[in-house]
Design an enzyme around this catalytic site. Sequence first.
Site, PDB file in Angstrom:
ATOM      1  N   GLU A 131     -54.314  24.407  10.828  1.00 39.11           N
ATOM      2  CA  GLU A 131     -54.846  22.852  10.146  1.00 39.11           C
ATOM      3  C   GLU A 131     -55.340  22.682  10.535  1.00 39.11           C
ATOM      4  OE1 GLU A 131     -54.185  23.516   5.969  1.00 39.11           O
ATOM      5  OE2 GLU A 131     -54.414  25.512   5.489  1.00 39.11           O
ATOM      6  N   GLU A 238     -51.929  35.021   6.059  1.00 36.25           N
ATOM      7  CA  GLU A 238     -52.343  35.150   4.873  1.00 36.25           C
ATOM      8  C   GLU A 238     -53.039  35.732   3.782  1.00 36.25           C
ATOM      9  OE1 GLU A 238     -51.772  29.986   4.220  1.00 36.25           O
ATOM     10  OE2 GLU A 238     -50.542  30.314   5.737  1.00 36.25           O
TER      11      GLU A 238
HETATM   12  C1  GLA Z   1     -52.473  26.692   3.473  1.00 33.39           C
HETATM   13  C2  GLA Z   1     -50.894  26.915   3.995  1.00 33.39           C
HETATM   14  C3  GLA Z   1     -49.862  27.999   3.468  1.00 33.39           C
HETATM   15  C4  GLA Z   1     -50.400  27.541   1.788  1.00 33.39           C
HETATM   16  C5  GLA Z   1     -51.800  27.475   1.124  1.00 33.39           C
HETATM   17  C6  GLA Z   1     -51.853  28.109   0.306  1.00 33.39           C
HETATM   18  O1  GLA Z   1     -52.926  28.576   4.132  1.00 33.39           O
HETATM   19  O2  GLA Z   1     -51.182  27.269   5.419  1.00 33.39           O
HETATM   20  O3  GLA Z   1     -48.769  27.319   4.053  1.00 33.39           O
HETATM   21  O4  GLA Z   1     -50.001  26.221   2.008  1.00 33.39           O
HETATM   22  O5  GLA Z   1     -52.636  26.489   2.210  1.00 33.39           O
HETATM   23  O6  GLA Z   1     -51.046  28.243  -0.001  1.00 33.39           O
END
Ligand code: GLA
Length: 328
Positions: A131, A238
């Site tokens: 990020e 994710e």
């Molecule tokens: C982001 C992070 C993850 C997690 C999500 C919420 O996507 O990369 O590690 O914290 O937020 O679970």
Amino acid sequence: MTGIPSLKSHFAFAIGAAIAPDNLKTHDDLLPYHFGSITPENAMKFELIHPHPEQYRFEAADAIVAYALKHHMRVRGHTLVWHNQTPNWVFEDASGESVSRDALLATMKSHIDTVAGRYRHKVYAWDVVNEAISDEGEERLRSSKWRSAIGDDFIAQAFYYAHQADTDAVLFYNDYNECFPQKRDKIVSLVKDLIQDKVPVHGIGMQGHWNMESPTLEQIQEAIEAYATLGLQIQITELDLSMFAFNDKRTDLQHPTQQMLDMQATRYHDVFALLKSYDRYISGITFWGIADDYTWLDNFPVRGRKNWPMLFDAQHAPKAAFWEVINS
Ligand code: GLA
């Protein structure tokens, strides 16, 4: 699990799940049967694994890695450098002053050496930087304490250190809102520059925190095609499909309605059909959770609201979405 196909045996790409240490017990019924890899949801994050300068806490991460080895699962490491869930001591000296570039690089290096070194040949891939791109505006990178102390090359440095610590690990740049054109293009330009500078970056992590309508299938497709031009592997790292649109704040539901479940099943079908058509680029799909009884989306971003983003319901039974994914 008679009659229920195994997710991990069904696709050309690897299928994984993000887990909390408790899930090794609470979700043992689903984990090894359906998932070929696991990602510690939090256990390898800086604040948990390295809470104080001289203290590493490996118990939770070790337990997850041991479980994976026992069940012949792979492990995705998450995450080495991130602006969130990183303790203040990393960025400040004893008097509260910001540390110098050299001091922060030294901390970064020793953290990565220690963590990626410990799990060398056990963790096959790392989200090295998470990020770093800004969501809005012209600026490519978000402001962060990593960036202000080190400079924009903090990203490249993290990849060099990770590669030194484990030359066999597959190294990812990972981000969210990755299908929105403006951010997508910034991610592409960042990674293009890294590649040009011969930085060891091997993959793009598309987080995949999506909902019923956003991003559109076209946006997902265009993002995959844009990332594919970089010549690196792509993973959805994710994945979860929230029942609620970003601006939907309703909190009245104890259970999803039939209509919501049907809509989600269709959406999962369409998303998987699309991802399958790009399996020459996509090497893995990791769900950010296992079943609806435990998800980070409960109470987030709306307090007092449950969400049901996964393929298995709160009792761990396959939902309509599961069957749509299998039949996609
Ligand atoms: C982001 C992070 C993850 C997690 C999500 C919420 O996507 O990369 O590690 O914290 O937020 O679970």
